[in-house]
Design an enzyme around this catalytic site. Structure first.
Site, PDB file in Angstrom:
ATOM      1  N   GLU A 179       2.798   3.910   3.355  1.00  0.00           N
ATOM      2  CA  GLU A 179       3.058   3.053   4.716  1.00  0.00           C
ATOM      3  C   GLU A 179       2.465   1.614   5.142  1.00  0.00           C
ATOM      4  O   GLU A 179       2.342   1.078   5.321  1.00  0.00           O
ATOM      5  CB  GLU A 179       2.136   3.769   5.767  1.00  0.00           C
ATOM      6  CG  GLU A 179       2.330   4.493   6.175  1.00  0.00           C
ATOM      7  CD  GLU A 179       0.810   5.573   7.260  1.00  0.00           C
ATOM      8  OE1 GLU A 179      -0.229   4.886   7.497  1.00  0.00           O
ATOM      9  OE2 GLU A 179       1.590   6.259   8.014  1.00  0.00           O
ATOM     10  N   GLU A 201       4.448  12.697   7.188  1.00  0.00           N
ATOM     11  CA  GLU A 201       3.335  13.459   8.202  1.00  0.00           C
ATOM     12  C   GLU A 201       3.161  13.604   9.264  1.00  0.00           C
ATOM     13  O   GLU A 201       4.063  12.672   9.658  1.00  0.00           O
ATOM     14  CB  GLU A 201       2.149  11.845   7.876  1.00  0.00           C
ATOM     15  CG  GLU A 201       1.728  11.906   6.230  1.00  0.00           C
ATOM     16  CD  GLU A 201       0.795  10.626   6.625  1.00  0.00           C
ATOM     17  OE1 GLU A 201      -0.278  10.406   7.165  1.00  0.00           O
ATOM     18  OE2 GLU A 201       0.466  10.168   5.173  1.00  0.00           O
TER      19      GLU A 201
END
Ligand code: GAL
Length: 791
Positions: free
Chosen positions: A372, A443
């Site tokens: 991320e 995710e």
């Protein structure tokens, strides 16, 4: 000949470090510990995360190691968190930054008759070392938390081995680097007794060789067929080095139409795994690592795991190879990118990760981007180029939470947390990734809906449905290669995250890997055994306004037959499901009255149906019925001369289940016309104790052994009692120690303890006492005949 001497037993350990220790070691105020070791046993929640972020000293002493003039001694650490300095007989052997990858130091020239190895371990969160420098949603527990060994190797030895396969030619492909240009190399492939060998005279110390295996078997997720490989290097002066590997034939391809394993399309359904455990943090030995792989593959039935967010134990990866669980592995990091030196560590991590793990057939893709993080073309061109240079057989990925970021990797991997209350469930791949790029969801859910094992049925059902919604969209869309939920189990985290108690309750299982109801959304998809899990505990009083609402069956059965108090209600089919794209759509059960009103009361069939509809509407909306519904009610009451009390009685009987002797629901799952599984929900008369172990036979070898013991209270029908909070005490004898406190309260109906061997073999008696409940006794068999403890 290479020899591995495990250094995992009997280290001295203490909090703090003084310069003096480098030479003298530690004698006073220290404990004797075994490796894997965590610097501090944390309590399950409400701990102070700073408690373990100190500097510690480890000391290991050993006697004379006989080497001949052609041998060298190399110390190997599989993982030390986070920074360490290694002193050997007073010399600095080396230092290492980073918790997740192995490192080695040559100590040949420092060896003496008596040897002292001192490791200064810095468990603080040094911002110069990934993942630190920003905030991180997980803990990096300190310690020498993976195994240590002394490797006696020939000076002329095998330096690197990379094995891949060409499934079209039936060849295993070897890329081997030797230390010297001299002698012969022998490759031996053993296929359950059939040998395939090749001997090579060394004229180049970098050898690339292909060996054909006629009628070879593929490695795939259902049959992960492995070949044993022995590589032997013999130099002209008789030095020998032997290394052993397991490998398999498999080919991977990510396309914009999905993922292919050996030419066969597979929808990758999986979960993210953190390598942390309650109390012991990262310090889990082999059996516990393997248990997680087995939990994912054999219990949850997923076919892929992401080692979020760092390289994990080789024991875990070996098990994945063995059982056919695919792996996405990535370098350490969480959102933050540090300065140039920090980035150098990340680049080095790519190399160390690939060199350590290249030979695992289960690994299908390398993660070469900080989880991320924002775009950083300079850094990520380097990590991608390096990965591609080191491994031409696997693609790369880099997990993002940003759309349309610059794709330098082969697969666009996106954490999709879109799902809120509205109708948008996931992003369209075309809105996130470049056209034609292979695409995965790495995710989903997680922090969007933290759910504790002791949350009520309504929240558990919502949690299940959230996962089902995303998974359903994934199966609908050919472009999406894979979909991995956040995450396998609840985990400890920093104060900035989680529920204020140091736990992120994002798991499909609790911190002890005991399943929450949502786990069955996964189990029912690819699981091989008949599965039937009902989303509700069916206790009306636990719901707002006593409205149970829709109930779902997570099942791989053809249909589910429902009975109430032994009276047949109705059969429910997947065709009724809002999640029709899933291999086994959760079955909606939206009627617990069936034809009971018609059968039991004196209404016509048509009116019985109307009454049923009205009762259900009332359960959802109370007196806020529509005009039409109110009118219907008025007409029916008039027609059958029903008083308000009669109406209330009907409600109590068919919806509220008030005052009944027993309200019991039976759900039967049918496959090919046969009832293969039953679930019964009803009143709890007496809690039943359920005790589970990872294993009841333990064996110490290179390191100690450990099993978890998990205590759960259920009802007589095996349903977990989520609000049970009895106190559990575990009592062991001198053969096993309980890590941390031996007394804990149940939480979500469950608790767990980790039991560690102490070098004493035989039958160990364990006693479990649960307040207000029966006692339990069991025997654990411990084999220490192959233990290195006293060698
Ligand atoms: C993601 C992150 C994970 C975890 C998760 C919680 O953004 O990558 O590590 O923090 O959120 O939902």
């Amino acid at each position: 000949m290479s020899k591995v001497i495990p250094f995992n037993f009997g280290w001295k350990f203490k909090n703090g470090f003084l310069d003096d220790y480098k030479f003298k070691g530690i004698e006073k105020d220290c404990e004797v510990v075994d490796i894997p070791h965590t610097v501090k046993i944390l309590q399950k929640n409400y701990f102070d995360e700073k408690d373990y972020q100190n500097i510690y000293t480890y000391c290991y002493e050993f006697g004379d190691i006989k080497l001949n003039q052609n041998q060298m001694a190399v110390l190997r650490f599989e993982g030390v968190a986070n920074y360490c300095e290694v002193y050997f007989n007073g010399h600095l052997a080396g230092t290492h930054k980073g918790a997740y990858l192995p490192f080695e130091f040559d100590i040949t020239s420092y060896l003496g008759k008596r040897n002292k190895l001192i490791v200064k371990v810095d468990a603080s969160e040094n911002p110069d070392i990934p993942p630190f420098g920003g905030v991180v949603d997980y803990l990096v527990y300190g310690g020498i938390y993976r195994e240590v060994s002394l490797n006696i190797i020939s000076k002329k030895h095998i330096k690197k081995v990379f094995i891949s396969s060409d499934i079209h030619k039936g060849n295993l492909v070897f890329d081997i680097l030797l230390s010297d240009l001299d002698g012969n190399l022998f490759i031996n492939i053993n296929d359950k007794g059939n040998q395939y060998t090749k001997s090579i005279e060394i004229i180049n110390n970098h050898i690339v060789e292909e060996i054909n295996i006629p009628d070879y078997k593929l490695w795939d997720i259902d049959n992960p067929y492995l070949y044993d490989v022995e590589i032997k290097y013999v130099s002209s002066d008789g030095q020998e080095d032997i290394q052993n590997y397991k490998t398999g034939f498999r080919e991977i391809k990510f396309t914009e139409k999905g993922f292919y394993l050996n030419g066969k399309k597979i929808k990758l359904l999986g979960l993210n795994r953190h390598q942390s455990y309650e109390g012991i943090g990262y310090a889990a030995p082999k059996r516990m690592q393997e248990a997680d792989a087995l939990f994912l593959k054999n219990f949850l039935g997923v076919n892929i795991v992401r080692t979020s967010h760092y390289p994990q134990s080789v024991h875990f990866l070996n098990k994945c190879d063995e059982i056919g669980l695919l792996v996405m592995e990535e370098i350490p990091g969480w959102q933050h990118i540090g300065n140039k030196d920090w980035q150098e560590i990340s680049i080095r991590s790519v190399q160390e990760m690939i060199e350590r793990d290249y030979n695992h057939p289960s690994i299908i893709i390398w993660g070469v981007r900080i989880n991320e993080s924002m775009d950083n073309d300079e850094l990520y061109s380097k990590t991608n180029d390096l990965a591609h240079k080191l491994d031409q057989t696997r693609p790369t990925f880099g997990v993002r939470f940003i759309k349309k970021s610059h794709l330098l990797e082969d697969v666009y991997t996106y954490n999709d947390f879109t799902l809120r209350d509205g109708s948008i469930i996931i992003e369209k791949p075309k809105d996130v990734a470049p056209k034609n790029a292979p695409y995965m969801i790495t995710e989903h859910n997680g922090h969007m809906f933290p759910t504790k094992k002791f949350d009520n049925s309504k929240r558990q059902t919502d949690f299940c449905l959230r996962h089902a919604k995303v998974i359903n969209e994934f199966f609908k869309n050919d472009r999406i290669s894979g979909c991995l939920g956040w995450c396998m189990s609840d985990y400890n985290t920093h104060k900035d995250f989680g529920s204020g108690d140091g736990i992120c309750y994002h798991g499909v299982s609790d911190i002890y890997r005991r399943p929450k109801p949502v786990a069955y959304v996964y189990v029912s998809q690819y699981g091989k055994q008949p599965v039937l899990h009902i989303s509700s505990d069916m206790h009306t009083g636990d719901y707002d306004a006593a409205d149970i609402g829709d109930v779902y069956a997570f099942t791989n059965c053809d249909f589910v037959r429902v009975f109430k108090n032994n009276q047949f209600i109705k059969d429910f089919y997947p065709s009724n499901s809002p999640f029709k794209n899933m291999p086994h759509p959760p079955i909606l059960i939206d009627d617990f009255i069936g034809e009971l009103i018609e059968k039991n009361e004196k209404f016509s069939k048509k009116d019985a149906n109307k009454i049923k509809e009205l009762l259900i509407a009332f359960s959802k909306n109370s007196f806020n019925l529509s005009i039409v519904q109110k009118l219907k009610m008025f007409i029916l009451m008039k027609k059958y001369k029903l008083t308000m009390q009669d109406a209330t009685n009907l409600y109590g009987k068919y919806i509220g289940n008030w005052g009944q002797q027993l309200t019991q629901y039976r759900f039967e799952g049918y496959i090919d016309g046969k009832c293969v599984i039953k679930v019964i929900k009803g009143k709890v008369y007496k809690p039943v104790l359920k005790v589970e172990f990872d294993s009841k036979t333990l064996a110490e070898t290179h390191s100690y052994d450990m099993t978890g013991v998990y205590i759960t209270l259920t009802d007589e029908n095996g349903n977990v009692l989520p609000y049970a909070n009895n106190v559990v005490t575990v009592i062991t004898d001198e053969k096993l120690s309980v890590i941390g406190n031996n007394q804990k309260a149940l939480s979500g109906g469950t608790t767990g303890f980790y039991l560690k061997t102490k070098g004493v073999g035989g039958q160990s008696k364990i006693k479990i006492k649960v307040s207000d409940c029966q006692e339990y006794e069991d025997i654990i068999t411990i084999d220490v005949s192959k233990s290195y403890r006293n060698i």
